[in-house]
Design a protein around this motif. Structure first.
Motif, short mmCIF file in Angstrom:
data_model
loop_
_atom_site.label_atom_id
_atom_site.label_comp_id
_atom_site.label_asym_id
_atom_site.label_seq_id
_atom_site.Cartn_x
_atom_site.Cartn_y
_atom_site.Cartn_z
N ALA A 9 -29.69 -29.52 -58.14
CA ALA A 9 -28.84 -28.67 -57.32
C ALA A 9 -28.36 -29.40 -56.07
O ALA A 9 -29.08 -30.20 -55.48
N ASP A 10 -27.11 -29.10 -55.68
CA ASP A 10 -26.55 -29.63 -54.44
C ASP A 10 -27.07 -28.86 -53.24
O ASP A 10 -27.25 -29.42 -52.16
N LEU A 11 -27.31 -27.57 -53.41
CA LEU A 11 -27.82 -26.74 -52.33
C LEU A 11 -28.79 -25.72 -52.91
O LEU A 11 -28.45 -24.99 -53.84
N VAL A 12 -30.01 -25.70 -52.36
CA VAL A 12 -31.01 -24.70 -52.72
C VAL A 12 -31.21 -23.79 -51.53
O VAL A 12 -31.42 -24.25 -50.41
N LEU B 96 -25.14 -24.41 -56.71
CA LEU B 96 -25.82 -23.60 -55.69
C LEU B 96 -26.95 -22.87 -56.39
O LEU B 96 -26.71 -22.04 -57.28
N PHE B 97 -28.18 -23.17 -55.98
CA PHE B 97 -29.36 -22.61 -56.66
C PHE B 97 -30.06 -21.64 -55.71
O PHE B 97 -30.45 -22.01 -54.61
N LYS C 298 -23.36 -35.14 -52.25
CA LYS C 298 -24.20 -34.10 -51.66
C LYS C 298 -23.58 -33.66 -50.34
O LYS C 298 -23.51 -34.44 -49.39
N ARG C 299 -23.14 -32.44 -50.27
CA ARG C 299 -22.44 -31.95 -49.09
C ARG C 299 -23.35 -31.18 -48.14
O ARG C 299 -22.92 -30.79 -47.06
N PHE C 300 -24.58 -30.89 -48.56
CA PHE C 300 -25.45 -30.02 -47.78
C PHE C 300 -26.81 -30.67 -47.59
O PHE C 300 -27.35 -31.28 -48.51
#
Length: 309
Positions: free
Chosen positions: A157-160, A111-112, A265-267
């Motif tokens: 990142a997976d989520l920014v 999480l970025f 990637k979940r998001f």
């Protein structure tokens, strides 16, 4: 999820024992919270803790594999670790750390937290705190060094989440949407409306343009309203191409959904833009979010520029 796994009401995964003996070891979900200093890491960490995650701040990366092992042994299934440039040699150790974790069966999610330079400057000055990489230079020098140092991590990142134009409550809400439920293998979608005149959202995975639709701004009775009002919504959605555009956009997301999940990637953040972010993009974002929820996708709709002149 395997057939012998159940999800109780508190959202944590448990594994039942089979008649032949103990079942598999419970899995650990690990989130690495990182990003720019002043972008909201502490707020995100607090939000995760409120959601029931076990949160560790500023942990040396070399001990993270052992911490994960201890977490599993002590029945902790959701672990969040805050890592940033305060941690010495973090980025040199990162590849080795992630390799060890993957070999042990834990694939970290990143999480970025991001924010524009001028926003970070205001936040750092308001708390009168020097930047960790500032040294004897200016605050902007430290921000530039940090951005260059963590560019590769941001790309992975997976989520920014860009916190430049959101408050701490909105950030907490986005964290809750991403990490607050138990559907670990489901895709979570955030739909953001915005105005191109204010810039494209830097945390968007997919950006689409609805300026091909007639602008309600030029309809006197609609101008003071937004796409959240029924008259503007009805006007926008009734235009030629609006429904087909949303159908095609939904089809595109359906094509990519399984690939995102397969790649871990979940998001995904879908940004829908018009000129000012007040009328067309807002109405289209609301309708797109409604359609995604209808087909079972966890979806949150945000309006970045509504209320901005």
């Amino acid at each position: 999820m395997s057939s012998d796994a159940v999800v109780p009401a508190d959202g944590e995964r448990e594994v039942q024992e089979s008649p032949d003996g103990p079942g598999p070891e419970p899995s650990l979900r690990l989130v690495v919270v990182t990003g720019m200093s002043g972008a909201g890491r502490s707020t995100a960490a607090n939000a995760l803790e409120d959601l029931g995650w076990y949160v560790v701040d500023n942990l040396p990366p070399t001990v993270l594999p052992e911490v994960c092992t201890q977490a599993k042994e002590n029945g902790i299934h959701r672990l969040a670790v805050v890592l940033d440039v305060r941690t010495r040699s973090f980025f040199e150790q990162l590849p080795t750390m992630f390799t060890e974790l993957a070999a042990a069966g834990t694939m970290p999610e990143i999480l970025f937290l991001e924010a524009a330079d001028d926003v970070i400057v205001r936040r750092q000055e308001s708390v009168r705190r020097p930047h960790p990489l500032q040294g004897d230079g200016r605050l902007l020098d430290g921000i530039t060094r940090e951005r260059e140092t963590i560019a590769t991590l941001r790309a992975a990142a997976d989520l920014v989440i860009d916190t430049s134009s959101i408050n701490i409550h909105q950030l907490s809400s986005r964290v809750a949407h991403a990490y607050g439920d138990s559907a670990d293998d489901a895709l979570r979608v955030t739909v953001v409306s915005f105005g191109f005149k204010n810039g494209i959202p830097v945390d968007a995975d997919l950006v689409v343009d609805v300026r091909f639709l007639p602008n309600p701004h030029w309809v006197p009775e609609l101008r003071p309203q937004t796409g959240l009002s029924a008259p503007v919504r009805d006007y926008v959605l009734a235009q030629d191409g609006a429904d087909e555009f949303l159908q095609r956009l939904q089809e595109l997301l359906q094509v990519t959904t399984q690939g995102y999940i397969t790649e871990g990637k979940r998001f995904v953040t879908v940004a829908i833009g018009c000129t000012g972010g007040k009328h067309r993009s807002t109405a289209m974002a609301e309708e797109f979010g409604r359609r995604l929820r209808q087909v079972g996708l966890a979806t949150k709709v945000l309006h970045r520029d509504v209320g901005r002149e």
